[in-house]
Design an enzyme around this catalytic site. Sequence first.
Site, PDB file in Angstrom:
ATOM      1  N   GLY A   1       0.843  -1.075  -0.228  1.00  8.57           N
ATOM      2  CA  GLY A   1       0.077  -0.068  -0.050  1.00  8.57           C
ATOM      3  C   GLY A   1       0.870   1.238   0.099  1.00  8.57           C
ATOM      4  O   GLY A   1       1.933   1.123   0.226  1.00  8.57           O
TER       5      GLY A   1
ATOM      6  N   CYS B   1       5.219  -6.483   1.870  1.00  9.00           N
ATOM      7  CA  CYS B   1       5.464  -5.100   1.778  1.00  9.00           C
ATOM      8  C   CYS B   1       4.637  -4.054   2.865  1.00  9.00           C
ATOM      9  O   CYS B   1       5.090  -4.338   4.036  1.00  9.00           O
ATOM     10  CB  CYS B   1       5.104  -4.463   0.261  1.00  9.00           C
ATOM     11  SG  CYS B   1       5.923  -2.895   0.198  1.00  9.00           S
ATOM     12  N   TYR B   2       3.840  -3.195   2.584  1.00  9.18           N
ATOM     13  CA  TYR B   2       3.084  -2.670   3.725  1.00  9.18           C
ATOM     14  C   TYR B   2       2.443  -3.533   4.385  1.00  9.18           C
ATOM     15  O   TYR B   2       2.301  -3.580   5.673  1.00  9.18           O
ATOM     16  CB  TYR B   2       1.843  -1.766   2.928  1.00  9.18           C
ATOM     17  CG  TYR B   2       1.099  -0.845   3.796  1.00  9.18           C
ATOM     18  CD1 TYR B   2       1.681   0.298   4.418  1.00  9.18           C
ATOM     19  CD2 TYR B   2      -0.184  -1.241   4.360  1.00  9.18           C
ATOM     20  CE1 TYR B   2       0.901   0.977   5.226  1.00  9.18           C
ATOM     21  CE2 TYR B   2      -0.808  -0.507   5.450  1.00  9.18           C
ATOM     22  CZ  TYR B   2      -0.511   0.312   5.511  1.00  9.18           C
ATOM     23  OH  TYR B   2      -0.969   1.124   6.514  1.00  9.18           O
TER      24      TYR B   2
ATOM     25  N   HIS C   1       8.733  -7.893  -3.105  1.00  8.75           N
ATOM     26  CA  HIS C   1       7.120  -8.283  -3.802  1.00  8.75           C
ATOM     27  C   HIS C   1       7.207  -9.449  -4.580  1.00  8.75           C
ATOM     28  O   HIS C   1       7.676  -9.503  -5.555  1.00  8.75           O
ATOM     29  CB  HIS C   1       6.742  -7.127  -4.836  1.00  8.75           C
ATOM     30  CG  HIS C   1       6.255  -5.707  -4.450  1.00  8.75           C
ATOM     31  ND1 HIS C   1       5.019  -5.600  -3.896  1.00  8.75           N
ATOM     32  CD2 HIS C   1       7.163  -4.704  -3.819  1.00  8.75           C
ATOM     33  CE1 HIS C   1       4.862  -4.367  -3.346  1.00  8.75           C
ATOM     34  NE2 HIS C   1       6.079  -4.046  -3.109  1.00  8.75           N
TER      35      HIS C   1
ATOM     36  N   GLU D   1       5.037 -11.311  -5.828  1.00 12.53           N
ATOM     37  CA  GLU D   1       4.019 -11.287  -7.141  1.00 12.53           C
ATOM     38  C   GLU D   1       4.602 -10.639  -8.393  1.00 12.53           C
ATOM     39  O   GLU D   1       4.136 -11.024  -9.568  1.00 12.53           O
ATOM     40  CB  GLU D   1       2.696 -10.292  -6.578  1.00 12.53           C
ATOM     41  CG  GLU D   1       2.854  -8.906  -6.472  1.00 12.53           C
ATOM     42  CD  GLU D   1       3.299  -8.381  -5.124  1.00 12.53           C
ATOM     43  OE1 GLU D   1       4.188  -9.215  -4.386  1.00 12.53           O
ATOM     44  OE2 GLU D   1       3.095  -7.447  -4.776  1.00 12.53           O
TER      45      GLU D   1
ATOM     46  N   SER E   1     -19.707  -9.397 -29.187  1.00 12.49           N
ATOM     47  CA  SER E   1     -18.957  -8.467 -29.679  1.00 12.49           C
ATOM     48  C   SER E   1     -17.747  -8.903 -30.622  1.00 12.49           C
ATOM     49  O   SER E   1     -17.265  -8.433 -31.392  1.00 12.49           O
ATOM     50  CB  SER E   1     -18.181  -7.552 -28.746  1.00 12.49           C
ATOM     51  OG  SER E   1     -17.237  -8.182 -28.091  1.00 12.49           O
ATOM     52  N   GLY E   2     -17.392 -10.410 -30.492  1.00 11.83           N
ATOM     53  CA  GLY E   2     -16.230 -10.818 -30.880  1.00 11.83           C
ATOM     54  C   GLY E   2     -15.144 -10.797 -30.031  1.00 11.83           C
ATOM     55  O   GLY E   2     -13.954 -11.162 -30.385  1.00 11.83           O
ATOM     56  N   GLY E   3     -14.910 -10.036 -29.090  1.00 15.37           N
ATOM     57  CA  GLY E   3     -13.780  -9.832 -28.164  1.00 15.37           C
ATOM     58  C   GLY E   3     -13.765 -10.964 -27.324  1.00 15.37           C
ATOM     59  O   GLY E   3     -14.583 -12.001 -27.370  1.00 15.37           O
ATOM     60  N   VAL E   4     -12.411 -11.262 -26.500  1.00 15.41           N
ATOM     61  CA  VAL E   4     -12.322 -12.489 -25.853  1.00 15.41           C
ATOM     62  C   VAL E   4     -13.230 -12.794 -25.022  1.00 15.41           C
ATOM     63  O   VAL E   4     -13.935 -13.874 -24.883  1.00 15.41           O
ATOM     64  CB  VAL E   4     -10.762 -12.374 -25.259  1.00 15.41           C
ATOM     65  CG1 VAL E   4     -10.610 -13.660 -24.548  1.00 15.41           C
ATOM     66  CG2 VAL E   4      -9.833 -11.881 -26.173  1.00 15.41           C
ATOM     67  N   ASP E   5     -13.774 -11.789 -24.237  1.00 15.44           N
ATOM     68  CA  ASP E   5     -14.711 -12.107 -23.056  1.00 15.44           C
ATOM     69  C   ASP E   5     -16.055 -12.484 -23.757  1.00 15.44           C
ATOM     70  O   ASP E   5     -16.674 -13.846 -23.188  1.00 15.44           O
ATOM     71  CB  ASP E   5     -14.893 -10.928 -22.141  1.00 15.44           C
ATOM     72  CG  ASP E   5     -13.593 -10.579 -21.628  1.00 15.44           C
ATOM     73  OD1 ASP E   5     -12.649 -11.302 -21.662  1.00 15.44           O
ATOM     74  OD2 ASP E   5     -13.568  -9.296 -21.135  1.00 15.44           O
ATOM     75  N   SER E   6     -16.571 -11.863 -24.513  1.00 19.95           N
ATOM     76  CA  SER E   6     -18.103 -12.233 -25.137  1.00 19.95           C
ATOM     77  C   SER E   6     -17.979 -13.516 -25.647  1.00 19.95           C
ATOM     78  O   SER E   6     -18.885 -14.249 -25.972  1.00 19.95           O
ATOM     79  CB  SER E   6     -18.625 -10.934 -25.670  1.00 19.95           C
ATOM     80  OG  SER E   6     -18.341 -10.847 -27.110  1.00 19.95           O
ATOM     81  N   SER E   7     -16.776 -13.595 -26.297  1.00 20.12           N
ATOM     82  CA  SER E   7     -16.439 -15.031 -27.150  1.00 20.12           C
ATOM     83  C   SER E   7     -16.427 -16.272 -26.346  1.00 20.12           C
ATOM     84  O   SER E   7     -17.241 -17.250 -26.565  1.00 20.12           O
ATOM     85  CB  SER E   7     -15.560 -15.058 -28.237  1.00 20.12           C
ATOM     86  OG  SER E   7     -15.620 -14.072 -29.065  1.00 20.12           O
TER      87      SER E   7
ATOM     88  N   LYS F   1      -8.440 -12.324 -16.859  1.00 14.11           N
ATOM     89  CA  LYS F   1      -8.376 -12.440 -18.237  1.00 14.11           C
ATOM     90  C   LYS F   1      -7.589 -13.803 -18.743  1.00 14.11           C
ATOM     91  O   LYS F   1      -7.988 -14.426 -19.557  1.00 14.11           O
ATOM     92  CB  LYS F   1      -7.712 -11.266 -18.849  1.00 14.11           C
ATOM     93  CG  LYS F   1      -7.624 -10.882 -20.377  1.00 14.11           C
ATOM     94  CD  LYS F   1      -9.059 -10.296 -20.754  1.00 14.11           C
ATOM     95  CE  LYS F   1      -9.380  -9.955 -22.165  1.00 14.11           C
ATOM     96  NZ  LYS F   1     -10.653  -9.241 -22.123  1.00 14.11           N
TER      97      LYS F   1
END
Length: 544
Positions: A55, A82-83, A189, A191, A243-249, A390
């Site tokens: 943070g 970290c924080y 970190h 991550e 829409s043809g994007g990744v998520d909607s496909s 994603k």
Amino acid sequence: MEREMVIVLDFGGQYNQLVARRVRECNVYCEIYSYKIDIQKIKDMNPKGIILTGGPNSCYEEGAPTYTKELFELGIPVLGLCYGAQLMSHVLGGKVEKAPVREYGKTQVFVNPASALFAGVGTKSSEVAAAPLAMAGHEDNTNATQCWMSHFDYISKMAPGFTSVAHTADCPVAAAEYAEKNLYAIQFHPEVLHTVEGTKMLYNFVRGVCGCAGDWRMDSFVESSINEIRAKVGDGKVLLALSGGVDSSVLAALLAKAVGNQLTCVFVDHGLLRKNEGDEVEGVFGPNGDFDINFVRVNAQERYYAKLAGVEEPERKRKIIGEEFIRVFEEEAKKIGTVDFLAQGTIYPDVVESGLGGESAVIKSHHNVGGLPDYVDFKDIVEPLRNLFKDEVRKVGLELGLPEYLVYRQPFPGPGLGIRIIGEVTGEKVKIVQDADYIYREEVGKAAAEYKAKNGENPSWMPDQYFAALSNMRSVGVMGDERTYDYAVVLRAVKTIDFMTAEAANIPFDVLQTVMSRIINEVRGVNRCMYDLTSKPPGTIEME
Ligand code: XMP
């Protein structure tokens, strides 16, 4: 059976979603919550482990984000980063203060491999070229590895019961543990990828210390989601704006598997898509594709161009494109009649960034969380991707058999090429951008693939997003013996982690030159090509 889960308590640092993603890479399900969450809710969730993130504050300052001491007494393993590490020390009676030296960047860290956190991490310090740092009690048994440091404050005195299990040249407590109580603190970190063995450390925590079995996998996600969707939808009808994007496909493919032709996908081709994109989407989801669903393609190109004629102002263009989409979608929905469910491609970062999850709330207007369309009648929504990052959505897509070019598609904004054409949008300008962008993607893709074939990995310059745009500028040039007065194409390519900040990607000059000469030779109406060097901020990734 209750799903095993680790929770990330978000104290407002910049890498917090990354922490959750890394935990999920260890096949452990993980959710992000603000540090303001009530402890009772944490108890109710009964997580297998808790991670406190970084943070931007100093934990000893008044009003700094904090958490009740009770958190460390629940018997649930806690890892502070970290924080989070400083806060844990502060709350439990140690001392945190401004460090004599600010550590920032890649740093050699010496870890104690006897600690559960660092099992199997690093190379024996005595075998590392750089002389290991002499620290009482650590000289002979430490392993060296590289970590990413970024802190002003440090733990100057550990809380009672803790021992130091890692140090750097400037930081005596780079990690500390109270193993009997399963409390761990890491100053750096793990991550971020610059901490070379960071994922192993997180793995050691979630799989080792917390004892998670690691059953969060995308194949079982697909199976359980299909069951959940079927249970919810029954024999109802589902409508999806594809829409043809990744998520909607991926959403369309998942719903298709779950409810087949109870699903109708409406795909609006607004004439602002990339070259061949409309046909590609139809190829996968249309009547000749792999799915038994109702697929409606609306060719609304001319309608959009007519609405956009003469409009130059970016926000106005965005608004027109958005409103027209609603109108077209509404018309199609009416033809279908009553639907029971509206499917939405919301994913986890949308949820977190809309302030519903973590602390780092940035509300983006184009995210579809909470904003349900009121123009279609439906009983309920289905959002099966709501808890996925994603990269997990992409894995689900591959699991469902979608082609790689669709699954690994770049981010593409809703208003499409409309915001990659500065000024007025016309059919002619759309064609220029589509052709230039196609060449650009082809050449960059080819150069990256060649590099990968030789070196086994993507080149460091590989952009996270890249596209061609059309400046509204025309300038003088010569072609053969003729004077030209044509448009300038802008090539954009950025490296970014979160799309909030970005830098221009360092694409090799020879690749850019090939792109330039192909665009000028092959695309009519273009006589100049420019590479956009602007970072974000102050620029944005898109042009408008
Ligand atoms: P900017 O231009 O804001 O873009 O730096 C950041 C990321 O968001 C995408 N973007 C959009 N995505 N609708 C979307 O779905 C939009 O209106 C929109 N505007 C920008 C952009 O492509 C980049 O990945």
